[in-house]
Design a protein around this motif. Structure first.
Motif, PDB file in Angstrom:
ATOM      1  N   ARG A 402      47.660  29.061-145.682  1.00 54.40           N
ATOM      2  CA  ARG A 402      46.342  28.771-145.797  1.00 54.40           C
ATOM      3  C   ARG A 402      46.916  26.707-147.202  1.00 54.40           C
ATOM      4  NH1 ARG A 402      40.932  29.999-144.745  1.00 54.40           N
ATOM      5  NH2 ARG A 402      42.400  32.475-145.020  1.00 54.40           N
ATOM      6  N   GLY A 403      47.302  27.502-148.342  1.00 52.37           N
ATOM      7  CA  GLY A 403      47.396  26.386-149.092  1.00 52.37           C
ATOM      8  C   GLY A 403      48.153  25.106-148.420  1.00 52.37           C
ATOM      9  N   LYS A 404      49.016  25.493-147.513  1.00 47.55           N
ATOM     10  CA  LYS A 404      50.077  24.269-147.126  1.00 47.55           C
ATOM     11  C   LYS A 404      49.126  23.699-145.757  1.00 47.55           C
ATOM     12  CE  LYS A 404      54.263  26.441-147.569  1.00 47.55           C
ATOM     13  NZ  LYS A 404      56.048  26.531-147.138  1.00 47.55           N
ATOM     14  N   LEU A 405      48.735  24.220-144.726  1.00 46.93           N
ATOM     15  CA  LEU A 405      47.745  24.406-143.596  1.00 46.93           C
ATOM     16  C   LEU A 405      46.571  24.048-143.553  1.00 46.93           C
ATOM     17  CD1 LEU A 405      49.779  27.162-141.851  1.00 46.93           C
ATOM     18  CD2 LEU A 405      50.648  24.883-142.174  1.00 46.93           C
ATOM     19  N   ILE A 406      45.950  24.380-144.663  1.00 52.27           N
ATOM     20  CA  ILE A 406      44.366  24.484-144.568  1.00 52.27           C
ATOM     21  C   ILE A 406      44.242  23.659-145.756  1.00 52.27           C
ATOM     22  CG2 ILE A 406      42.020  25.382-143.763  1.00 52.27           C
ATOM     23  CD1 ILE A 406      43.011  27.918-142.580  1.00 52.27           C
ATOM     24  N   ARG A 407      44.045  23.812-146.719  1.00 47.70           N
ATOM     25  CA  ARG A 407      43.672  23.270-148.088  1.00 47.70           C
ATOM     26  C   ARG A 407      44.578  24.418-149.313  1.00 47.70           C
ATOM     27  NH1 ARG A 407      37.565  22.358-148.680  1.00 47.70           N
ATOM     28  NH2 ARG A 407      37.149  22.240-146.071  1.00 47.70           N
ATOM     29  N   ASP A 408      44.829  23.455-150.260  1.00 41.54           N
ATOM     30  CA  ASP A 408      44.931  24.015-151.436  1.00 41.54           C
ATOM     31  C   ASP A 408      44.389  24.417-152.634  1.00 41.54           C
ATOM     32  OD1 ASP A 408      46.765  25.499-152.836  1.00 41.54           O
ATOM     33  OD2 ASP A 408      47.606  23.702-153.929  1.00 41.54           O
ATOM     34  N   ILE A 409      43.216  25.804-151.840  1.00 39.52           N
ATOM     35  CA  ILE A 409      42.386  26.096-153.053  1.00 39.52           C
ATOM     36  C   ILE A 409      42.186  27.023-154.294  1.00 39.52           C
ATOM     37  CG2 ILE A 409      39.775  26.585-153.268  1.00 39.52           C
ATOM     38  CD1 ILE A 409      39.068  25.100-150.707  1.00 39.52           C
ATOM     39  N   GLN A 410      42.285  26.718-154.870  1.00 37.56           N
ATOM     40  CA  GLN A 410      42.882  28.203-155.575  1.00 37.56           C
ATOM     41  C   GLN A 410      41.400  29.005-156.295  1.00 37.56           C
ATOM     42  OE1 GLN A 410      46.382  29.395-155.816  1.00 37.56           O
ATOM     43  NE2 GLN A 410      46.405  27.804-154.587  1.00 37.56           N
ATOM     44  N   ASN A 411      40.477  29.419-155.809  1.00 43.94           N
ATOM     45  CA  ASN A 411      39.331  30.258-156.097  1.00 43.94           C
ATOM     46  C   ASN A 411      39.070  31.101-155.406  1.00 43.94           C
ATOM     47  OD1 ASN A 411      39.062  27.354-156.438  1.00 43.94           O
ATOM     48  ND2 ASN A 411      37.005  26.879-155.183  1.00 43.94           N
ATOM     49  N   VAL A 412      38.028  31.659-156.214  1.00 41.10           N
ATOM     50  CA  VAL A 412      37.814  33.109-156.244  1.00 41.10           C
ATOM     51  C   VAL A 412      36.229  33.684-156.483  1.00 41.10           C
ATOM     52  CG1 VAL A 412      40.047  34.547-157.238  1.00 41.10           C
ATOM     53  CG2 VAL A 412      37.926  33.634-158.824  1.00 41.10           C
ATOM     54  N   ASN A 413      35.478  34.230-155.869  1.00 39.51           N
ATOM     55  CA  ASN A 413      34.472  34.536-156.070  1.00 39.51           C
ATOM     56  C   ASN A 413      34.249  35.378-156.807  1.00 39.51           C
ATOM     57  OD1 ASN A 413      34.056  33.113-153.565  1.00 39.51           O
ATOM     58  ND2 ASN A 413      34.470  35.183-152.390  1.00 39.51           N
ATOM     59  N   ILE A 414      33.386  35.187-158.024  1.00 35.44           N
ATOM     60  CA  ILE A 414      32.922  35.568-159.004  1.00 35.44           C
ATOM     61  C   ILE A 414      31.941  36.710-158.807  1.00 35.44           C
ATOM     62  CG2 ILE A 414      31.795  33.436-160.311  1.00 35.44           C
ATOM     63  CD1 ILE A 414      34.542  36.067-161.804  1.00 35.44           C
ATOM     64  N   ILE A 415      31.199  37.829-159.876  1.00 35.76           N
ATOM     65  CA  ILE A 415      30.350  38.670-159.428  1.00 35.76           C
ATOM     66  C   ILE A 415      29.805  38.877-161.227  1.00 35.76           C
ATOM     67  CG2 ILE A 415      28.025  40.110-158.644  1.00 35.76           C
ATOM     68  CD1 ILE A 415      29.868  40.240-156.330  1.00 35.76           C
ATOM     69  N   VAL A 416      28.784  38.924-162.096  1.00 33.37           N
ATOM     70  CA  VAL A 416      28.585  39.533-163.001  1.00 33.37           C
ATOM     71  C   VAL A 416      27.538  40.299-162.946  1.00 33.37           C
ATOM     72  CG1 VAL A 416      27.268  38.719-165.315  1.00 33.37           C
ATOM     73  CG2 VAL A 416      28.512  36.800-164.026  1.00 33.37           C
ATOM     74  N   ASP A 417      27.538  41.292-163.861  1.00 39.57           N
ATOM     75  CA  ASP A 417      27.338  43.009-163.634  1.00 39.57           C
ATOM     76  C   ASP A 417      27.150  43.625-164.680  1.00 39.57           C
ATOM     77  OD1 ASP A 417      25.509  44.732-162.885  1.00 39.57           O
ATOM     78  OD2 ASP A 417      26.834  45.550-161.295  1.00 39.57           O
ATOM     79  N   LYS A 418      27.427  44.079-165.436  1.00 38.48           N
ATOM     80  CA  LYS A 418      26.580  44.528-166.917  1.00 38.48           C
ATOM     81  C   LYS A 418      27.949  46.040-166.410  1.00 38.48           C
ATOM     82  CE  LYS A 418      25.289  41.029-168.983  1.00 38.48           C
ATOM     83  NZ  LYS A 418      26.589  40.289-170.121  1.00 38.48           N
ATOM     84  N   ASP A 419      26.786  46.587-165.465  1.00 34.64           N
ATOM     85  CA  ASP A 419      27.244  48.078-165.230  1.00 34.64           C
ATOM     86  C   ASP A 419      28.057  47.777-163.514  1.00 34.64           C
ATOM     87  OD1 ASP A 419      27.719  51.058-164.687  1.00 34.64           O
ATOM     88  OD2 ASP A 419      25.217  51.016-163.715  1.00 34.64           O
TER      89      ASP A 419
END
Length: 705
Positions: A402-419
C-alpha cells in the motif's frame, strides 16, 4: 437518457462543459477528460455521464474521504429529483456503508478502489470483483499522489479500458503534459472550459511572509484561513482575539462534532452556531465568522468568503483553495502565506511562492491558472508520469505494498477509553500519525483486537510494522481533545470518546462459532451459487465459455481440507463425514493455522488443471498471497482415506495428487501485473462472496461477511 437532466436538477442555463458533455456522450465508446475551474459544475457532468453509460455499477471516486460525504449528499439529491430509486452509498475508512462497493451507485476514495483492485486487505477480492464491473468518475485527480496512486491508477485504467469499462476524469488543475499523456493513452475526448466559470468573479492574490493578525482581527466580514497543519491552526486560533468568531474544522475532530459543523440542514431549530454552511454557504447572511480549517476544505466543499488566507502549498492545491473565495461572484482577496512546514513537495511550494511574490495584487484569471499550473508542474509530471515509471509501477504491483502503490500514510485509528473492553472499539476514532502514537505509547498501553491471541478481551500491542492501519485504544494520558480536535499534549488527560451511533457490532464475531458442515454440502452449495452469479453478471467471454469448469473448481476451493491431518479426529471431531467447517472450540488452532489448505488444494489439483487462473482461485481464495519472490513451502500432506469417495459424490473424477510435499514457485502466483488478473479477480471475488453466502445460509444468519 435524461435529455432534460440539467433543467430537471435546477440548472436553467447549463454551463460550458455541461453543454458539451451531451454531445460527447453521443459516442458511447469514448472516455472523457474534463478540465474546468472550481465551481463550474463538474460534479453534475460526472453524474450525467454515469447515468448515460448506465453500467452494472457506477463509482464516483474522490482523492480523500473528506470530500466523499458532501458529494454523496449532492448526488442523492439529484437522484431523488430524477426519480431514481437507488441511492448513492458511501464507503471509506471512516464510514463503512458499502464495504464491497456492491451498490449500483457508490461514492468512495481512490484508496478503496486501488486496494480492492490490488487485492490488499481482508476480503478485498469481493470489492475487487465489483470494481472491475464498474464505470467511474475520478474527481480531483490532481490530489492523487503522482508517484504512487496516480501511477497505479494508470495501470488500473489500462486494465479496465481494454475490457470496455467507461471512465471520466475531471480536474481544475492539470498540466498540459499530463493532459496530453492521458488523451493519447486512452483516446479520450477532451472537454475544456475556456470561459470564466462566473462572469462577475474576480480573484486577486497577494503574497505575505507572515499572517497579519491585526488585519484579520479588525476585519468585520467573514474570512477563511486554510492551514497545512493542526499546529498552524492552533497558532491562528490563539491569535484571534474574539474566540466566539472561530469555527475550527480538521480531521482530528470526532465524527459527531464534525457532523455539527458540516451539516447542511439549516432549517433545524437547533442548527449549530458552528455550522459551516450557515456562515459560509451560498445563502449565508453577512457575518463576522472566521473559519480556521485544514486542507480538507480545499476541494469539493461549497463554501466561500471574500477574504481567504492560505499557508503556502503547491500551485494545484492553491488553486483549489482559491475556489473557496468569492465562489459565487464578486471580488475576492486571497493572501498566500509563507510556510516552512514539510507537508508538501518543497520545490513545487517554492516555485508557487516565487510566482506570486513577483506579481503583487495579481488578478488570478482562469487562463492564468491553467498557464501557471503547466509552467510549474509540467517538469515534475514529465519526471514522474512516463512510460518507464508506469512499467516500474506495474512491476511493483507484485509486491502489493500500500505504501508503494497508493500512498505512504503511516497512520492508526485511535480511541480513548478509561475502561478498555471490546465495547471500546465501537466508539468514534480519530486517525493519527505513527509518530504521535510513539509519543503516546510512553505513558499509555496500546490495546488492539487480536483474533489469534485472545477472543475474550483486547490485548496489549507494541509498535511494529503491522500496527499501521489498526484501531488502537488508549486510556488518554498525554493527550487532549477540545475545539481544536485531538492532539498530543504532555501532562494532559483526555476524556473518553463517544460511541459511534452507526457502528456495526463487528466485534460480536467473537461470539460466533461455526457449526459442523460436511465438505460435500459446502462444495455443492458454493458451486451452485457461483454459477448463478456468473450467469447473471456475464462478465467476460472467458467466464461464459468456461462457466462449468469455473463453477466446478470454485466448489473444490476447500479440497485442501480433505487432508488427513486437517480432518484429524483429535481436533476436528470428524469421524466418517469429512468436514468443511467445524466449531472453533473443537479446534487446535495452532495446527489449524499451520495447515495451509489453500496451498495443499493447489498441489492436489495441479496435475489435473492447466488453467492458471483456476489454480490461483484455489490458492488465493482467502486473500491475495504476496510471496515477495519466495516459493510457498508445503509440509508433507496426505488426503484422507475417504476423500476420493467425497470427490466422486461431488462429481469430480479427475486425477489428483493424493500425497506429497511439493512447493509452489512464486512465479506461478497471479498478481495484478498479469493480463489474466481481472478475470481472476472477478472469479475469486465471486467465489468469496458465494462462500460467505453459503455459510450464512447454512447457519441461517446474515452475520458473516
Amino acid at each position: 437518457m435524461f435529455e432534460n437532466y440539467y433543467d430537471i436538477i435546477g440548472f436553467k442555463k447549463p454551463r460550458e462543459i455541461q453543454k458539451e458533455i451531451k454531445n460527447v456522450l453521443k459516442n458511447k465508446k469514448e472516455n472523457v477528460l474534463v478540465i474546468s475551474g472550481c465551481g463550474s459544475g463538474k460534479t453534475e457532468v460526472g453524474h450525467y455521464a454515469l447515468l448515460n453509460w448506465n453500467g452494472i455499477r457506477s463509482i464516483f471516486v474522490e482523492p480523500m474521504k473528506t470530500l466523499a460525504t458532501s458529494i454523496q449528499e449532492r448526488l442523492n439529491e439529484y437522484n431523488k429529483i430524477l426519480n431514481i430509486n437507488e441511492k448513492w452509498t458511501i464507503q471509506h475508512s471512516g464510514i463503512e456503508e458499502d464495504k464491497y462497493l456492491e451498490n449500483k451507485f457508490c461514492v468512495t476514495t481512490i484508496d478503496q478502489v486501488l486496494s480492492g483492485w490490488l487485492g490488499i486487505g481482508r476480503q478485498s477480492f469481493i470489492r475487487g470483483k465489483n470494481i472491475v464491473q464498474s464505470n467511474f468518475v475520478f474527481d480531483e485527480v490532481q490530489l492523487f499522489q503522482p508517484d504512487k496512486a496516480l501511477l497505479t491508477t494508470i495501470n488500473f485504467l489500462d486494465s479496465i479500458n481494454s475490457q470496455g469499462n467507461k471512465f471520466l476524469i475531471m480536474t481544475a488543475t492539470m498540466p498540459k503534459y499530463l493532459i496530453d499523456f492521458l488523451l493519447e493513452r486512452y483516446n479520450m475526448k477532451l472537454i475544456e472550459a475556456y470561459e470564466e466559470t462566473i462572469a462577475d468573479r474576480e480573484i486577486y492574490v497577494n503574497y505575505s511572509s507572515k499572517v497579519d493578525y491585526l488585519q484579520i482581527n479588525s476585519r468585520t466580514e467573514s474570512q477563511i484561513v486554510i492551514c497545512n497543519t493542526q499546529a498552524q491552526q492552533e497558532e491562528v486560533y490563539n491569535n484571534i482575539e474574539d474566540k466566539s468568531r472561530c469555527i475550527i474544522l480538521n480531521s482530528k475532530l470526532l465524527k459527531y462534532d464534525r457532523s455539527k459543523i458540516e451539516s447542511k440542514n439549516l432549517l433545524e431549530d437547533d442548527v449549530s452556531e458552528k455550522s459551516l454552511y450557515k456562515y459560509f454557504g451560498k445563502y449565508a447572511k453577512k457575518n463576522n465568522k472566521i473559519l480556521i480549517a485544514t486542507s480538507i476544505v480545499e476541494a469539493g466543499v461549497d463554501i466561500s468568503a471574500n477574504y481567504l488566507y492560505s499557508y503556502a502549498c503547491p500551485i494545484d492545491n492553491f488553486i483549489q483553495r482559491c475556489g473557496r473565495c468569492a465562489r459565487w461572484g464578486g471580488i475576492g482577496q486571497v493572501v498566500i502565506i509563507n510556510s516552512n512546514d514539510i507537508v508538501y513537495d518543497s520545490k513545487i511550494v517554492k516555485k508557487t511562492i516565487e510566482f506570486f511574490a513577483d506579481r503583487p495584487s495579481l488578478k488570478f484569471t482562469w487562463e492564468i491558472q491553467k498557464a501557471v499550473v503547466t509552467n510549474i508542474l509540467n517538469p515534475f509530471y514529465m519526471d514522474v508520469i512516463n512510460e518507464i515509471n508506469v512499467r516500474k509501477n506495474k512491476y511493483n504491483l507484485i509486491d502489493g505494498s500500500r505504501g508503494k502503490l497508493i500512498r505512504d500514510i503511516q497512520n492508526v485509528n485511535i480511541i480513548v477509553d478509561k475502561d478498555i473492553s471490546f465495547n471500546s472499539f465501537k466508539k468514534q476514532s480519530i486517525s493519527i500519525n505513527i509518530s504521535v502514537l510513539e509519543k503516546l505509547s510512553k505513558n499509555n498501553a496500546l490495546y488492539v483486537i487480536d483474533y489469534g491471541k485472545n477472543r475474550n478481551s483486547p490485548v496489549q500491542k507494541k509498535i511494529n510494522d503491522d500496527i499501521i492501519g489498526q484501531t488502537i485504544v488508549i486510556q488518554g494520558n498525554d493527550c487532549i481533545y477540545d475545539e481544536l480536535g485531538f492532539r498530543y499534549k504532555e501532562g494532559s488527560v483526555c476524556n473518553t470518546f463517544q460511541y459511534d451511533s452507526n457502528a456495526t457490532d463487528k466485534y460480536d464475531k467473537f461470539n460466533f462459532d461455526y457449526k459442523e458442515e460436511s465438505w460435500i454440502n459446502h462444495a455443492t452449495s458454493v458451486r451452485a451459487l457461483v454459477k448463478q452469479k456468473m450467469l447473471n453478471d456475464r462478465f467476460s467471454s472467458y467466464v461464459l465459455e468456461n462457466i462449468d469448469d469455473i463453477s466446478n473448481v470454485c466448489g473444490l476451493h476447500d479440497i485442501g481440507k480433505l487432508d488427513e491431518q486437517w480432518q484429524g479426529p483429535k481436533w476436528a471431531g470428524a469421524k466418517s463425514i469429512l468436514l468443511a467447517h467445524f466449531p472453533f472450540k473443537k479446534a487446535n488452532t495452532l495446527i489449524f493455522k499451520n495447515r495451509n489448505h489453500r496451498a495443499i488444494g493447489y498441489i492436489v489439483l495441479k496435475n489435473n488443471l492447466e488453467d492458471r487462473i483456476l489454480l490461483n482461485v484455489v490458492l488465493q481464495h482467502h486473500g491475495r498471497i504476496i510471496s515477495n519472490n519466495h516459493d510457498i513451502i508445503i509440509d508433507k500432506f496426505g488426503l484422507h482415506k475417504n476423500s476420493m469417495l467425497c470427490l466422486y459424490e461431488y462429481g469430480f473424477y479427475g486425477g489428483v495428487v493424493k500425497e506429497g510435499n511439493d512447493n509452489i514457485s512464486y512465479e506461478e502466483i497471479l498478481t495484478p501485473k498479469d493480463t489474466e488478473w481481472n478475470n481472476f479477480l472477478y472469479i475469486v471475488g465471486t467465489l468469496m462472496e458465494s462462500d460467505i453466502e453459503s455459510i450464512n445460509l447454512f447457519h441461517n444468519t446474515k452475520f458473516l461477511g
